[in-house]
Design an enzyme around this catalytic site. Structure first.
Site, PDB file in Angstrom:
ATOM      1  N   CYS A   1       0.819  -1.224   0.000  1.00  0.00           N
ATOM      2  CA  CYS A   1       0.000   0.000   0.000  1.00  0.00           C
ATOM      3  C   CYS A   1       0.849   1.268   0.000  1.00  0.00           C
ATOM      4  CB  CYS A   1      -0.930   0.006   1.211  1.00  0.00           C
ATOM      5  SG  CYS A   1      -1.966  -1.449   1.283  1.00  0.00           S
TER       6      CYS A   1
ATOM      7  N   HIS B   1      -3.935   6.858   1.321  1.00  0.00           N
ATOM      8  CA  HIS B   1      -4.132   5.549   0.702  1.00  0.00           C
ATOM      9  C   HIS B   1      -5.519   5.060   1.099  1.00  0.00           C
ATOM     10  CE1 HIS B   1      -4.161   1.362  -0.008  1.00  0.00           C
ATOM     11  NE2 HIS B   1      -4.003   1.036   1.255  1.00  0.00           N
TER      12      HIS B   1
ATOM     13  N   ASN C   1     -10.073  -1.154  -1.968  1.00  0.00           N
ATOM     14  CA  ASN C   1      -8.657  -0.850  -1.707  1.00  0.00           C
ATOM     15  C   ASN C   1      -7.836  -1.393  -2.881  1.00  0.00           C
ATOM     16  OD1 ASN C   1      -5.965  -1.118  -0.854  1.00  0.00           O
ATOM     17  ND2 ASN C   1      -6.532  -1.457   1.279  1.00  0.00           N
TER      18      ASN C   1
HETATM   19  N1  ACO Z   1     -18.873 -10.190   6.145  1.00  0.00           N
HETATM   20  C1  ACO Z   1     -19.522 -10.532   7.260  1.00  0.00           C
HETATM   21  N2  ACO Z   1     -18.893 -10.855   8.405  1.00  0.00           N
HETATM   22  C2  ACO Z   1     -17.552 -10.841   8.397  1.00  0.00           C
HETATM   23  C3  ACO Z   1     -16.823 -10.494   7.264  1.00  0.00           C
HETATM   24  C4  ACO Z   1     -17.531 -10.150   6.092  1.00  0.00           C
HETATM   25  N3  ACO Z   1     -16.919  -9.800   4.955  1.00  0.00           N
HETATM   26  N4  ACO Z   1     -15.509 -10.562   7.564  1.00  0.00           N
HETATM   27  C5  ACO Z   1     -15.424 -10.938   8.856  1.00  0.00           C
HETATM   28  N5  ACO Z   1     -16.658 -11.109   9.357  1.00  0.00           N
HETATM   29  C6  ACO Z   1     -17.038 -11.499  10.697  1.00  0.00           C
HETATM   30  C7  ACO Z   1     -15.959 -12.241  11.427  1.00  0.00           C
HETATM   31  O1  ACO Z   1     -15.969 -13.605  11.096  1.00  0.00           O
HETATM   32  C8  ACO Z   1     -16.331 -12.000  12.858  1.00  0.00           C
HETATM   33  O2  ACO Z   1     -17.361 -12.880  13.184  1.00  0.00           O
HETATM   34  P1  ACO Z   1     -17.485 -13.488  14.678  1.00  0.00           P
HETATM   35  O3  ACO Z   1     -17.657 -12.301  15.570  1.00  0.00           O
HETATM   36  O4  ACO Z   1     -18.681 -14.363  14.579  1.00  0.00           O
HETATM   37  O5  ACO Z   1     -16.196 -14.213  14.935  1.00  0.00           O
HETATM   38  C9  ACO Z   1     -16.924 -10.594  12.847  1.00  0.00           C
HETATM   39  O6  ACO Z   1     -17.247 -10.331  11.472  1.00  0.00           O
HETATM   40  C10 ACO Z   1     -15.977  -9.538  13.334  1.00  0.00           C
HETATM   41  O7  ACO Z   1     -14.693  -9.764  12.751  1.00  0.00           O
HETATM   42  P2  ACO Z   1     -13.493  -8.835  12.998  1.00  0.00           P
HETATM   43  O8  ACO Z   1     -12.345  -9.297  12.171  1.00  0.00           O
HETATM   44  O9  ACO Z   1     -13.291  -8.674  14.477  1.00  0.00           O
HETATM   45  O10 ACO Z   1     -14.074  -7.480  12.407  1.00  0.00           O
HETATM   46  P3  ACO Z   1     -13.552  -6.034  12.553  1.00  0.00           P
HETATM   47  O11 ACO Z   1     -14.564  -5.215  13.241  1.00  0.00           O
HETATM   48  O12 ACO Z   1     -12.158  -5.976  13.034  1.00  0.00           O
HETATM   49  O13 ACO Z   1     -13.545  -5.580  11.026  1.00  0.00           O
HETATM   50  C11 ACO Z   1     -11.940  -5.240   9.279  1.00  0.00           C
HETATM   51  C12 ACO Z   1     -12.705  -6.252  10.105  1.00  0.00           C
HETATM   52  C13 ACO Z   1     -12.933  -4.435   8.444  1.00  0.00           C
HETATM   53  C14 ACO Z   1     -11.005  -5.981   8.357  1.00  0.00           C
HETATM   54  C15 ACO Z   1     -11.215  -4.300  10.256  1.00  0.00           C
HETATM   55  O14 ACO Z   1     -10.441  -5.017  11.175  1.00  0.00           O
HETATM   56  C16 ACO Z   1     -10.332  -3.351   9.544  1.00  0.00           C
HETATM   57  O15 ACO Z   1     -10.815  -2.422   8.932  1.00  0.00           O
HETATM   58  N6  ACO Z   1      -9.026  -3.530   9.648  1.00  0.00           N
HETATM   59  C17 ACO Z   1      -8.077  -2.728   8.909  1.00  0.00           C
HETATM   60  C18 ACO Z   1      -7.585  -3.575   7.834  1.00  0.00           C
HETATM   61  C19 ACO Z   1      -7.487  -2.861   6.552  1.00  0.00           C
HETATM   62  O16 ACO Z   1      -7.919  -1.757   6.363  1.00  0.00           O
HETATM   63  N7  ACO Z   1      -6.903  -3.560   5.666  1.00  0.00           N
HETATM   64  C20 ACO Z   1      -6.752  -3.012   4.375  1.00  0.00           C
HETATM   65  C21 ACO Z   1      -5.536  -3.526   3.793  1.00  0.00           C
HETATM   66  S1  ACO Z   1      -4.144  -2.926   4.585  1.00  0.00           S
HETATM   67  C22 ACO Z   1      -4.026  -1.417   4.135  1.00  0.00           C
HETATM   68  O17 ACO Z   1      -4.376  -1.043   3.080  1.00  0.00           O
HETATM   69  C23 ACO Z   1      -3.535  -0.548   5.208  1.00  0.00           C
END
Ligand code: ACO
Length: 349
Positions: free
Chosen positions: A114, A276, A306
């Protein structure tokens, strides 16, 4: 000392629009979950067997080259940033070079995910301001959809990413107050395994669980891509979302302030911040932390997801085309991603 500027900019996104509702047909997810957590409504996917990371880069590069007022023959060097190359090797830079008929010039492929575009901008800046090159073509391009896990298992990663490309031509400028003012690059390898694409690879489990990947007991080879990795489907990106989120919301403001302070500016001086496009929630967090109004932060992740190394040039190009970035504006680019790596650049447009 000579300074460098963005002399031309272009972007390309594939035609195919994939909405959250489309993804709901192949995995257990919902439009509500995706929008609430990431802000994404739809993304673009490249046409398999026709489009590649390099071909999308070519489309973006053609526009940037034309807008820079040069032809492909005038380009002195290519820098290609991607985490989804056409081949494991050689890099996509030489494929773009072949398609644009720019034989003989250097093609440097960089792997900073990224942060790839800002890292590339910093490299291009050094070549131009030292007077070595006059036209450096920098491309960020990603074909994520070819390597994601579209089952429910991979939903936390797959819903986030989209395909596309952006490109700029970096040229010298002798105008007093124009061009790239400074770039700032950082990394912390302690986060390497928090967001990664492990396999195929040569790590042989050194930093991971050796047993898990089932390396055959043979003297030579046998660790790059094993049958067990394929059987267990350990061949998709891995992300610890919350760890990434926490690190990103700390490093983005830090690296933006570093760029401003280096040049004697404050956050009030920013005319446009192009973060980004990692996740809308991350961008909003950064915006609130820096107390920037909505019209000073460009977000387009809602439409494209992204697109990693392509996200900043796509967003910058869109903002410029929309008239939201104008001559004389102070523009800050900021990135955070896998590695972990993070970076910023401050430009006077
Ligand atoms: N649809 C539905 N449910 C989902 C999905 C989905 N696509 N993905 C995960 N879940 C579920 C999980 O299984 C979990 O279920 P559970 O509670 O029954 O175990 C629940 O949702 C919560 O999961 P978490 O991983 O704790 O969700 P979180 O609130 O952390 O959100 C996310 C996940 C959106 C990835 C968040 O952590 C985030 O934004 N992280 C930053 C990562 C990022 O931006 N990455 C981009 C690439 S890196 C970069 O560009 C910097």
């Amino acid at each position: 000392m000579l300074r460098s500027k963005i002399g031309g900019i272009g972007y390309y996104v594939p035609e195919k629009v994939v909405t959250n509702h489309d993804l709901m047909k192949v995995m257990d997810t919902s439009d509500e979950w995706i929008q609430e957590r990431t802000g994404i409504v739809e993304r673009r996917y490249a046409k398999k067997h026709e489009e590649t990371t390099a071909t999308m880069g070519v489309e973006a590069a053609k526009i940037a080259i034309e807008r820079a007022g040069i032809t492909a023959k005038d380009v002195d060097m290519i820098i290609f940033a991607t985490l989804s190359p056409d081949y494991y090797f050689p890099g996509s830079g030489v494929l773009l070079q072949r398609m644009l008929g720019m034989n003989g010039i250097g093609a440097l492929d960089i792997r900073n995910q990224c942060s790839g575009f800002v890292y590339g901008l910093s490299i291009a800046d050094q070549f131009v301001k030292t007077g070595m090159y006059k036209n450096v073509l920098l491309v960020g391009s990603e074909f994520h959809s070819c390597g994601l896990d579209f089952t429910t298992r991979g939903r936390n990663v797959s819903v986030i990413f989209g395909d596309g490309a952006g490109a700029v031509v970096i040229q010298p400028t002798d105008k007093e107050n124009q061009g790239i003012l400074s770039t700032h690059l950082h990394a912390d390898g302690d986060g390497a395994e928090k967001l990664a694409y492990f396999n195929p690879g040569c790590h042989g489990g050194t930093f991971l669980d050796k047993e898990k990947f089932g390396y055959p007991d043979q003297e030579y080879g046998g660790i790059f891509l094993t049958d067990k990795m394929i059987e267990d489907e350990d061949i998709y990106p891995y992300m610890e979302g919350q760890a990434v989120f926490k690190f990103a919301v700390t490093k983005f403001p830090e690296v933006i302030m570093e760029a401003l302070e280096t040049n004697g500016y404050t956050k009030e001086d920013i005319d446009m911040l192009i973060p980004h496009q990692a996740n809308l929630r991350i961008s909003q967090f950064v915006q609130h932390r820096l107390k920037l109004p909505d019209n000073k932060v460009w977000n387009n992740i809602q439409k494209y997801g992204n697109t990693t190394a392509a996200s900043i040039p796509i967003a910058l190009c869109e903002a410029w085309e929309a008239g939201a970035v104008k001559e004389g504006d102070l523009v800050c680019l900021a990135a955070f991603g896998s590695g972990f790596t993070w970076a910023s650049a401050l430009l006077r447009w």
